[in-house]
Design a protein around this motif. Structure first.
Motif, PDB file in Angstrom:
ATOM      1  N   LEU A 306       0.810  -1.218   0.000  1.00  0.00           N
ATOM      2  CA  LEU A 306       0.000   0.000   0.000  1.00  0.00           C
ATOM      3  C   LEU A 306       0.845   1.270   0.000  1.00  0.00           C
ATOM      4  N   TYR A 307       1.839   1.316   0.879  1.00  0.00           N
ATOM      5  CA  TYR A 307       2.538   2.574   1.131  1.00  0.00           C
ATOM      6  C   TYR A 307       3.237   3.145  -0.102  1.00  0.00           C
ATOM      7  N   PRO A 308       4.040   2.382  -0.829  1.00  0.00           N
ATOM      8  CA  PRO A 308       4.687   2.987  -2.010  1.00  0.00           C
ATOM      9  C   PRO A 308       3.701   3.433  -3.073  1.00  0.00           C
ATOM     10  N   ARG A 309       2.607   2.699  -3.253  1.00  0.00           N
ATOM     11  CA  ARG A 309       1.625   3.068  -4.282  1.00  0.00           C
ATOM     12  C   ARG A 309       0.879   4.337  -3.915  1.00  0.00           C
ATOM     13  N   CYS A 310       0.701   4.591  -2.627  1.00  0.00           N
ATOM     14  CA  CYS A 310       0.042   5.824  -2.189  1.00  0.00           C
ATOM     15  C   CYS A 310       0.997   7.009  -2.165  1.00  0.00           C
ATOM     16  N   THR A 311       2.203   6.779  -1.691  1.00  0.00           N
ATOM     17  CA  THR A 311       3.068   7.869  -1.255  1.00  0.00           C
ATOM     18  C   THR A 311       4.029   8.370  -2.323  1.00  0.00           C
ATOM     19  N   LEU A 312       4.580   7.487  -3.116  1.00  0.00           N
ATOM     20  CA  LEU A 312       5.568   7.927  -4.095  1.00  0.00           C
ATOM     21  C   LEU A 312       4.895   8.774  -5.178  1.00  0.00           C
ATOM     22  N   PRO A 313       5.530   9.869  -5.588  1.00  0.00           N
ATOM     23  CA  PRO A 313       4.897  10.744  -6.587  1.00  0.00           C
ATOM     24  C   PRO A 313       4.873  10.104  -7.964  1.00  0.00           C
ATOM     25  N   ARG A 314       3.947  10.566  -8.788  1.00  0.00           N
ATOM     26  CA  ARG A 314       3.878  10.130 -10.181  1.00  0.00           C
ATOM     27  C   ARG A 314       3.833  11.371 -11.056  1.00  0.00           C
ATOM     28  N   LEU A 315       4.200  11.215 -12.295  1.00  0.00           N
ATOM     29  CA  LEU A 315       4.137  12.336 -13.226  1.00  0.00           C
ATOM     30  C   LEU A 315       2.682  12.739 -13.429  1.00  0.00           C
ATOM     31  N   PRO A 316       2.367  14.023 -13.336  1.00  0.00           N
ATOM     32  CA  PRO A 316       0.962  14.447 -13.379  1.00  0.00           C
ATOM     33  C   PRO A 316       0.278  14.214 -14.716  1.00  0.00           C
ATOM     34  N   ASP A 317       1.048  14.058 -15.785  1.00  0.00           N
ATOM     35  CA  ASP A 317       0.421  13.851 -17.089  1.00  0.00           C
ATOM     36  C   ASP A 317       0.247  12.371 -17.424  1.00  0.00           C
ATOM     37  N   ARG A 318       0.487  11.503 -16.452  1.00  0.00           N
ATOM     38  CA  ARG A 318       0.276  10.082 -16.655  1.00  0.00           C
ATOM     39  C   ARG A 318      -0.844   9.611 -15.730  1.00  0.00           C
ATOM     40  N   PRO A 319      -1.825   8.909 -16.257  1.00  0.00           N
ATOM     41  CA  PRO A 319      -2.940   8.480 -15.413  1.00  0.00           C
ATOM     42  C   PRO A 319      -2.473   7.488 -14.358  1.00  0.00           C
ATOM     43  N   PRO A 320      -3.106   7.493 -13.195  1.00  0.00           N
ATOM     44  CA  PRO A 320      -2.712   6.534 -12.155  1.00  0.00           C
ATOM     45  C   PRO A 320      -3.029   5.106 -12.576  1.00  0.00           C
ATOM     46  N   THR A 321      -2.211   4.190 -12.154  1.00  0.00           N
ATOM     47  CA  THR A 321      -2.457   2.787 -12.439  1.00  0.00           C
ATOM     48  C   THR A 321      -3.639   2.278 -11.609  1.00  0.00           C
ATOM     49  N   ILE A 322      -4.147   1.129 -11.985  1.00  0.00           N
ATOM     50  CA  ILE A 322      -5.224   0.529 -11.206  1.00  0.00           C
ATOM     51  C   ILE A 322      -4.744   0.265  -9.775  1.00  0.00           C
ATOM     52  N   GLY A 323      -3.496  -0.212  -9.648  1.00  0.00           N
ATOM     53  CA  GLY A 323      -2.958  -0.460  -8.311  1.00  0.00           C
ATOM     54  C   GLY A 323      -2.939   0.781  -7.453  1.00  0.00           C
ATOM     55  N   ARG A 324      -2.552   1.920  -8.058  1.00  0.00           N
ATOM     56  CA  ARG A 324      -2.525   3.155  -7.274  1.00  0.00           C
ATOM     57  C   ARG A 324      -3.936   3.581  -6.890  1.00  0.00           C
ATOM     58  N   ARG A 325      -4.882   3.453  -7.799  1.00  0.00           N
ATOM     59  CA  ARG A 325      -6.256   3.860  -7.477  1.00  0.00           C
ATOM     60  C   ARG A 325      -6.809   3.024  -6.328  1.00  0.00           C
ATOM     61  N   VAL A 326      -6.538   1.714  -6.370  1.00  0.00           N
ATOM     62  CA  VAL A 326      -6.988   0.850  -5.273  1.00  0.00           C
ATOM     63  C   VAL A 326      -6.279   1.229  -3.976  1.00  0.00           C
ATOM     64  N   ALA A 327      -4.979   1.485  -4.055  1.00  0.00           N
ATOM     65  CA  ALA A 327      -4.216   1.830  -2.858  1.00  0.00           C
ATOM     66  C   ALA A 327      -4.716   3.135  -2.236  1.00  0.00           C
ATOM     67  N   VAL A 328      -5.044   4.115  -3.077  1.00  0.00           N
ATOM     68  CA  VAL A 328      -5.553   5.386  -2.558  1.00  0.00           C
ATOM     69  C   VAL A 328      -6.863   5.172  -1.799  1.00  0.00           C
ATOM     70  N   ARG A 329      -7.736   4.322  -2.341  1.00  0.00           N
ATOM     71  CA  ARG A 329      -8.991   4.020  -1.651  1.00  0.00           C
ATOM     72  C   ARG A 329      -8.730   3.341  -0.305  1.00  0.00           C
ATOM     73  N   LEU A 330      -7.803   2.398  -0.314  1.00  0.00           N
ATOM     74  CA  LEU A 330      -7.474   1.700   0.930  1.00  0.00           C
ATOM     75  C   LEU A 330      -6.801   2.636   1.935  1.00  0.00           C
ATOM     76  N   GLY A 331      -5.968   3.554   1.420  1.00  0.00           N
ATOM     77  CA  GLY A 331      -5.340   4.532   2.309  1.00  0.00           C
ATOM     78  C   GLY A 331      -6.369   5.415   2.987  1.00  0.00           C
ATOM     79  N   LEU A 332      -7.391   5.826   2.230  1.00  0.00           N
ATOM     80  CA  LEU A 332      -8.466   6.628   2.816  1.00  0.00           C
ATOM     81  C   LEU A 332      -9.237   5.822   3.854  1.00  0.00           C
ATOM     82  N   ALA A 333      -9.544   4.559   3.536  1.00  0.00           N
ATOM     83  CA  ALA A 333     -10.279   3.721   4.490  1.00  0.00           C
ATOM     84  C   ALA A 333      -9.463   3.515   5.764  1.00  0.00           C
ATOM     85  N   ARG A 334      -8.169   3.282   5.601  1.00  0.00           N
ATOM     86  CA  ARG A 334      -7.299   3.100   6.777  1.00  0.00           C
ATOM     87  C   ARG A 334      -7.284   4.360   7.637  1.00  0.00           C
ATOM     88  N   TYR A 335      -7.178   5.508   6.990  1.00  0.00           N
ATOM     89  CA  TYR A 335      -7.161   6.793   7.704  1.00  0.00           C
ATOM     90  C   TYR A 335      -8.434   6.974   8.527  1.00  0.00           C
TER      91      TYR A 335
END
Length: 368
Positions: A306-335
């Motif tokens: 979870l942590y690297p997929r949520c926390t590490l930056p990505r280039l803003p002109d590249r869409p997030p991967t499915i893994g990152r989108r799932v991780a962001v949802r899980l990060g919000l739920a954990r919070y």
């Protein structure tokens, strides 16, 4: 690192942060992605300071890149100046008999810590005793600061369940002021020892404002990242923790004192995670054998995913991967899970759902 795709890997940004001498290995084509990643992570000023601290590092940086680094340092100095102006204004109006501590970035700047170099402060976080909270708020309101607009539910949430009041801002001032009475939500699963926190407050030469004990500064940064955040795009917080550890801990006894203080505050688990990723990503010299019990294997593996997929930056002109989108949802739920007990969490989510339905356009509600 001449492959552009390799330069876009955020782990190469981490390598450059911990070893600025690696600039000699960079091609001009590498810099585009690295600068954008650092800017997205709010670390471009930090990176610029680390590169410019050594003449031999700066000598191999292309001229067109130096402009970005110089600009980041100038903008950081501007934001720091705004923070100092806000603190001076606050000093004039807060009751003189109230003990006021500055938290996080403001504290690093007041102490002139290495952690402050290149930082971009967004707001001013102040800590006062709970008994002084209303009086401090009243003094600011009387002097012209205004509470940011929140509905009745949000106001109650702040005052009864949070660790801070609704943000305050003086008209046309660029920075918000957050008044805290502790460093973690009062409804959270972890509740630091408030008495220990206030007993450890320290003076800063030439300043009215106090700061947390050095060990509490580390633990506050740890709590903010691993207990009181959604983990998303928070690499800067881990870089802060790495810098604070290197600044405040100089011996094995210091590290043992940190572990013991984490135990007194009940925040061993967040500290364990912080040390794990600081050591892995930033080569923080964490000694072996610290008396911190690791989390269960399943939780450890989940966080490692979870942590690297949520926390590490990505280039803003590249869409997030499915893994990152799932991780962001899980990060919000954990919070949310860490922030509130189950009953209060269900009530909070129900309220937010009703609000979302009310705000949805009528045509969309009809279609639903």
């Amino acid at each position: 690192m001449s492959d552009h795709r390799a330069a876009a890997n955020p782990f190469h940004l981490l390598q450059l942060l911990r070893a600025p001498g690696r600039v000699r290995d960079l091609q001009l084509s590498d810099w585009d992605a690295l600068i954008r990643l650092a800017r997205r992570a709010r670390l471009l000023g930090v990176l610029a300071h680390r590169i410019q601290s050594r003449a031999e590092h700066l000598a191999v940086v292309p001229d067109c890149v130096r402009g970005h680094l110089d600009s980041a340092i100038v903008y950081s100095a501007y934001r720091v100046h705004l923070l100092r102006m806000e603190l001076a204004a606050l000093d004039r109006v807060l009751p003189a008999d109230v003990r006021v501590a500055v938290l996080k970035g403001g504290a690093y700047i007041l102490q002139d810590l290495a952690t402050a170099r290149g930082r971009l402060p967004n707001d001013v976080d102040l800590l006062v005793g709970r008994d002084d909270l209303r009086r401090s708020e009243a003094a600011l309101l009387a002097a012209g600061w205004e509470a940011q607009a929140v509905d009745d539910y949000a106001d109650r949430y702040y005052r009864e369940w949070s660790h801070e009041l609704p943000p305050l801002r003086f008209p046309e001032h660029p920075m918000e002021v957050d008044l805290h009475h502790t460093i973690s939500p009062v409804t959270g699963r972890l509740r630091p020892d408030r008495a220990l926190l206030f007993a450890g407050l320290q003076e800063v030469a030439g300043q009215r404002f106090l700061v947390l004990h050095p060990l509490d500064q580390i633990l506050h940064a740890v709590i903010h990242l691993f207990q009181d955040s959604e983990l998303v795009d928070n690499l800067r917080d881990l870089v802060d923790i790495d810098s604070l550890l290197r600044t405040h801990l100089q011996s094995t006894e210091d590290w043992l004192a940190l572990a013991a203080r984490a135990g007194r505050h009940g925040v061993e688990r967040p500290l364990w995670y912080a040390l794990r990723y600081c050591h892995r990503w930033l080569a923080t010299p964490v000694p072996d054998g610290l008396p911190l019990r690791p989390p269960p294997i399943a939780m450890m593996r989940l966080m490692d995913w979870l942590y690297p997929r949520c926390t590490l930056p990505r280039l803003p002109d590249r869409p997030p991967t499915i893994g990152r989108r799932v991780a962001v949802r899980l990060g919000l739920a954990r919070y949310q899970w860490l922030r509130m007990p189950p009953g209060l969490l269900l009530r909070h989510l129900a309220h937010k759902s009703v609000q979302a339905l009310r705000w949805r356009p009528a045509a969309q509600r009809g279609a639903d």
